[in-house]
Design a protein around this motif. Structure first.
Motif, PDB file in Angstrom:
ATOM      1  N   ASN A   1      28.867  71.886  26.535  1.00 17.95           N
ATOM      2  CA  ASN A   1      29.525  71.729  27.814  1.00 17.95           C
ATOM      3  C   ASN A   1      30.897  72.387  27.742  1.00 17.95           C
ATOM      4  O   ASN A   1      31.769  71.913  27.042  1.00 17.95           O
TER       5      ASN A   1
ATOM      6  N   ALA B   1      34.704  67.150  31.693  1.00 20.32           N
ATOM      7  CA  ALA B   1      33.366  66.581  31.566  1.00 20.32           C
ATOM      8  C   ALA B   1      33.426  65.417  30.600  1.00 20.32           C
ATOM      9  O   ALA B   1      34.204  65.416  29.645  1.00 20.32           O
TER      10      ALA B   1
ATOM     11  N   ASP C   1      29.861  63.670  25.181  1.00 17.16           N
ATOM     12  CA  ASP C   1      28.456  63.367  24.929  1.00 17.16           C
ATOM     13  C   ASP C   1      28.383  62.146  24.018  1.00 17.16           C
ATOM     14  O   ASP C   1      28.672  62.234  22.826  1.00 17.16           O
TER      15      ASP C   1
ATOM     16  N   SER D   1      23.733  58.056  28.474  1.00 17.30           N
ATOM     17  CA  SER D   1      24.505  59.297  28.407  1.00 17.30           C
ATOM     18  C   SER D   1      23.967  60.405  29.314  1.00 17.30           C
ATOM     19  O   SER D   1      24.749  61.076  30.002  1.00 17.30           O
TER      20      SER D   1
ATOM     21  N   ALA E   1      26.251  61.990  32.378  1.00 14.55           N
ATOM     22  CA  ALA E   1      26.622  63.404  32.368  1.00 14.55           C
ATOM     23  C   ALA E   1      26.456  64.056  33.739  1.00 14.55           C
ATOM     24  O   ALA E   1      27.052  65.102  34.015  1.00 14.55           O
ATOM     25  N   ARG E   2      25.644  63.453  34.608  1.00  9.69           N
ATOM     26  CA  ARG E   2      25.431  64.025  35.940  1.00  9.69           C
ATOM     27  C   ARG E   2      26.536  63.671  36.912  1.00  9.69           C
ATOM     28  O   ARG E   2      26.639  64.266  37.990  1.00  9.69           O
TER      29      ARG E   2
ATOM     30  N   TYR F   1      33.594  63.901  36.840  1.00 10.18           N
ATOM     31  CA  TYR F   1      34.359  63.380  35.717  1.00 10.18           C
ATOM     32  C   TYR F   1      34.943  62.007  35.995  1.00 10.18           C
ATOM     33  O   TYR F   1      34.748  61.063  35.219  1.00 10.18           O
TER      34      TYR F   1
END
Length: 335
Positions: A6, A11, A14, A72, A76-77, A80
């Protein structure tokens, strides 16, 4: 945090990455110990307070990390700040539930409020730290470091390759022409964008082209055993990771000797991991030849830039053989 997974500096980290998990574990415990030091006058009492608090802190921390690991892909979608709010909400819900469960029916509202406030501050601190860490490894910096590391690999490799071709031009022009075609393919790989992953199949093709050029120079002295039947050809990996290791094996294990030298190239998959092993004869009297450690450190740093703590490079000497092992997470290329 994985630099190549990424590129956005805004963001969420992970939460399935071992480096992120380790940083969260260390960060929370460091903050808890710092709080104990502030609250107590002596080290012994601070340690006692920290251990007493760990009975509540560790279950909260592990339960929250487990939830973040599972969720996770969904987190992530999110945008932020929405993702940060979701992470904070998860941590608060887990911490509140565990606090109530430990306190039982006589839960202290003030104590619960303090716990939730501390959790909110810790989550905010850790998210801010991880964001700063991501910015520190921004695309510009990562690209510059990768290009610098890769440029250290090129001169030795290209010098040897050109010498091998030059030695054939007059005696065997056809083989020299074929070698130049291989060399052109290698140049094409070197000129590719270093920010992108490559498929393992392409990296193996690069190894075979390099081996063909070195075979011209060393002849029957170079004996390569390819163990690639179990290699996951669709796996993604950083470019030019295995080729320098094969180059080292040839340079230190075959060129250093006087007779034939057998080099083994093994690549396989074990569950969610890709394993690569390159081994060559080991000559103790040539162990200090220049270049080996530098190339390995370059590759180790490149693996860290791409995969953080999820990849490793290890070396060992066994039975007169020098063995280099690389382990990376298995991430298949999209069809």
């Amino acid at each position: 945090m994985s630099i190549k997974q990424n590129f956005s500096t805004d963001a969420l980290p992970d939460f399935r990455n071992l480096g992120v998990i380790a940083r969260v574990l260390l960060g929370v415990n460091a903050l808890a110990f710092a709080g104990a030091l502030v609250a107590e006058a002596t080290w012994s009492r601070a340690l006692e307070r920290f251990l007493h608090g760990a009975v509540l802190v560790e279950p909260m921390l592990l339960a929250t990390l487990l939830l973040l690991y599972v969720l996770s892909p969904l987190l992530a979608r999110l945008r932020y700040w929405a993702g940060c709010a979701a992470v904070a909400a998860l941590a608060l819900v887990v911490s509140g539930a565990l606090h109530v469960g430990v306190a039982g029916p006589e839960v202290d509202a003030g104590g619960l409020a303090r716990t939730l406030l501390v959790v909110a501050l810790v989550v905010a601190s850790l998210l801010a730290y991880l964001r700063l860490l991501t910015r520190a490894y921004s695309p510009a910096l990562a690209e510059a470091r990768l290009q610098a590391l890769q440029s250290r690999i090129r001169p030795h490799f290209l010098f040897n390759s050109l010498n091998a071709v030059l030695s054939l031009i007059r005696q065997e022009p056809k083989r020299a022409e074929a070698a130049l075609e291989d060399l052109a393919d290698l140049f094409r790989v070197l000129m590719q964008d270093t920010r992108s992953f490559v498929r393992l199949a392409d990296e193996i093709a690069l190894l075979e082209r390099y081996a063909a050029i070195e075979q011209l120079r060393l002849g029957e002295r170079l004996q390569i055993t390819w163990e690639l039947d179990a290699a996951p050809l669709d796996a993604l990996l950083p470019p030019m990771v295995l080729q320098p290791l094969l180059e080292n094996a040839v340079y230190h294990g075959v060129e250093s000797g006087t007779g034939p030298g057998r080099v083994v190239v093994h690549v396989s998959r074990r569950g969610a991991r890709v394993l690569a092993r390159i081994e060559n004869p080991y000559y103790e009297e040539h162990a200090r030849r220049a270049g080996n450690r530098m190339a390995q450190e370059n590759i180790r740093e490149r693996l860290q830039l791409f995969f953080d703590a999820e990849a490793r490079l290890a070396t060992r000497i066994a039975g007169g053989r020098y063995v280099v092992e690389v382990e990376m997470p298995y991430r298949p290329a999209q069809a």
